[in-house]
Scaffold this active site. Structure first.
Site, PDB file in Angstrom:
ATOM      1  N   ASP A 237      -0.130   5.195   0.881  1.00 37.80           N
ATOM      2  CA  ASP A 237      -0.344   6.212   1.919  1.00 37.80           C
ATOM      3  C   ASP A 237      -0.405   5.583   3.305  1.00 37.80           C
ATOM      4  OD1 ASP A 237      -0.486   8.635   0.375  1.00 37.80           O
ATOM      5  OD2 ASP A 237      -2.285   7.780  -0.510  1.00 37.80           O
TER       6      ASP A 237
ATOM      7  N   ASP B  47       0.874  -1.167   0.000  1.00 43.77           N
ATOM      8  CA  ASP B  47       0.000   0.000   0.000  1.00 43.77           C
ATOM      9  C   ASP B  47       0.919   1.226   0.000  1.00 43.77           C
ATOM     10  OD1 ASP B  47      -2.264   1.719   0.647  1.00 43.77           O
ATOM     11  OD2 ASP B  47      -1.419   1.782   2.671  1.00 43.77           O
TER      12      ASP B  47
HETATM   13  C1  XBP Z   1      -5.103   6.266   0.828  1.00 43.30           C
HETATM   14  C2  XBP Z   1      -6.101   7.190   0.441  1.00 43.30           C
HETATM   15  C3  XBP Z   1      -5.871   8.201  -0.565  1.00 43.30           C
HETATM   16  C4  XBP Z   1      -5.178   9.497  -0.178  1.00 43.30           C
HETATM   17  C5  XBP Z   1      -5.541  10.553  -1.175  1.00 43.30           C
HETATM   18  O1  XBP Z   1      -4.518   5.590  -0.239  1.00 43.30           O
HETATM   19  O2  XBP Z   1      -7.217   7.071   0.879  1.00 43.30           O
HETATM   20  O3  XBP Z   1      -7.158   8.493  -0.964  1.00 43.30           O
HETATM   21  O4  XBP Z   1      -5.549   9.965   1.089  1.00 43.30           O
HETATM   22  O5  XBP Z   1      -5.309  10.122  -2.438  1.00 43.30           O
HETATM   23  P1  XBP Z   1      -3.657   4.199   0.024  1.00 43.30           P
HETATM   24  P2  XBP Z   1      -5.865  10.874  -3.736  1.00 43.30           P
HETATM   25  O6  XBP Z   1      -4.449   3.108  -0.670  1.00 43.30           O
HETATM   26  O7  XBP Z   1      -2.327   4.400  -0.645  1.00 43.30           O
HETATM   27  O8  XBP Z   1      -3.553   3.999   1.504  1.00 43.30           O
HETATM   28  O9  XBP Z   1      -6.246  12.259  -3.323  1.00 43.30           O
HETATM   29  O10 XBP Z   1      -4.746  10.866  -4.724  1.00 43.30           O
HETATM   30  O11 XBP Z   1      -7.067  10.090  -4.218  1.00 43.30           O
HETATM   31 MG    MG Z   2      -2.889   3.232   3.398  1.00 42.49          MG
END
Ligand code: XBP
Ligand code: MG
Length: 252
Positions: free
Chosen positions: A12, A10
């Site tokens: 973020d 993953d």
């Molecule tokens: C986590 C998220 C993302 C970011 C924002 O992604 O929920 O939506 O907070 O991303 P991950 P965008 O699957 O990597 O944990 O604004 O680019 O949509």
């Molecule tokens: Mg995440």
């Protein structure tokens, strides 16, 4: 016996603690548009229930302001947020979490393939990967599946199914590295063994079905701590530990 063939990361909250930069960038975009919306840390923790930036803006307006929002304004705000976010990333203000760089290195040496399954935008991922790992790092990943590559985001498993299909691997031949409730649901509902490293936005999430929950992978000078589950792990998680966790989990 099912051997570990790939680690699916993953982005973020897992590769790096990016959510704080996303939050600040959202607020910047709102200000630029003359909106007096203020996403505090407390509010943003609640808003993270919905994955994807565009979906999150709509969720806020509908469920917290009880208003409607036009799609073109959602798109404009999201583009402005991402531009700001990517400028923070390019300034190298967001480091990788402890152990990420090491585990990627160890995986490559052990011939374990690596991939990315995320709900964030492709530009955000690509900039984060190159800013933190170097210009050639995008080529290390067999697949980088980001945002709208599938129509439905986590907690639905579509992005993980997409990655498995592209890699031609079965769920149990991989492990997912995740940080959140939405992430663990997306991966485990199609039986991908999942290791969780929590962060301050997700430490109160539920992680039912996870292989193990730790505070971080850690590094030789940065010990990791088990938060949920039982395992005999060394001071920090290396590729041998991941292989062992995977082996015990798939045979259990
Ligand atoms: C986590 C998220 C993302 C970011 C924002 O992604 O929920 O939506 O907070 O991303 P991950 P965008 O699957 O990597 O944990 O604004 O680019 O949509
Ligand atoms: Mg995440």
């Amino acid at each position: 016996m099912t051997e570990l063939k790939a680690i699916i990361f993953d982005v973020d909250g897992t590769l790096a603690n990016t959510e704080e930069a996303h939050r600040q960038a959202f607020n910047y975009a709102f200000q630029q548009e003359g909106l007096n919306w203020d996403w505090t840390v407390e509010l943003y923790t609640k808003l993270l229930k919905v994955t994807g930036g565009k979906e999150r803006i709509r969720y806020y307006v509908n469920d917290f302001l009880n208003e409607e929002i036009k799609q073109d304004l959602v798109v404009k705000l999201h583009e402005s947020k991402n531009e700001r976010y990517q400028s923070l990333v390019k300034q190298k203000l967001i480091p990788l979490r402890a152990g990420i760089s090491r585990i990627i290195d160890e995986a490559k040496k052990a011939n374990i393939r690596i991939a990315i399954a995320t709900t964030t935008s492709p530009g955000n991922v690509n900039n984060l990967v190159t800013a933190t790992m170097g210009d050639d790092a995008l080529d290390w990943f067999d697949v980088i599946a980001a945002a709208d590559v599938v129509p439905i985001k986590k907690p639905k498993p579509d992005v993980y199914e997409y990655v498995l299909g592209k890699m031609n691997l079965k769920a149990q031949e991989c492990i997912a590295l995740e940080d959140s409730y939405n992430g663990v649901v997306a991966a485990t509902c199609i039986n991908i063994p999942t290791l969780i490293t929590v962060n301050n936005y997700t430490e109160n999430d539920k992680f039912e079905g996870a292989m193990l929950v730790v505070d971080q992978l850690g590094d030789p000078d940065v010990p990791c701590k088990i938060i949920e589950g039982e395992a005999d792990i060394p001071e920090y998680i290396d590729i041998e530990t991941i292989k062992k966790l995977h082996k015990d989990f798939v045979k259990a």
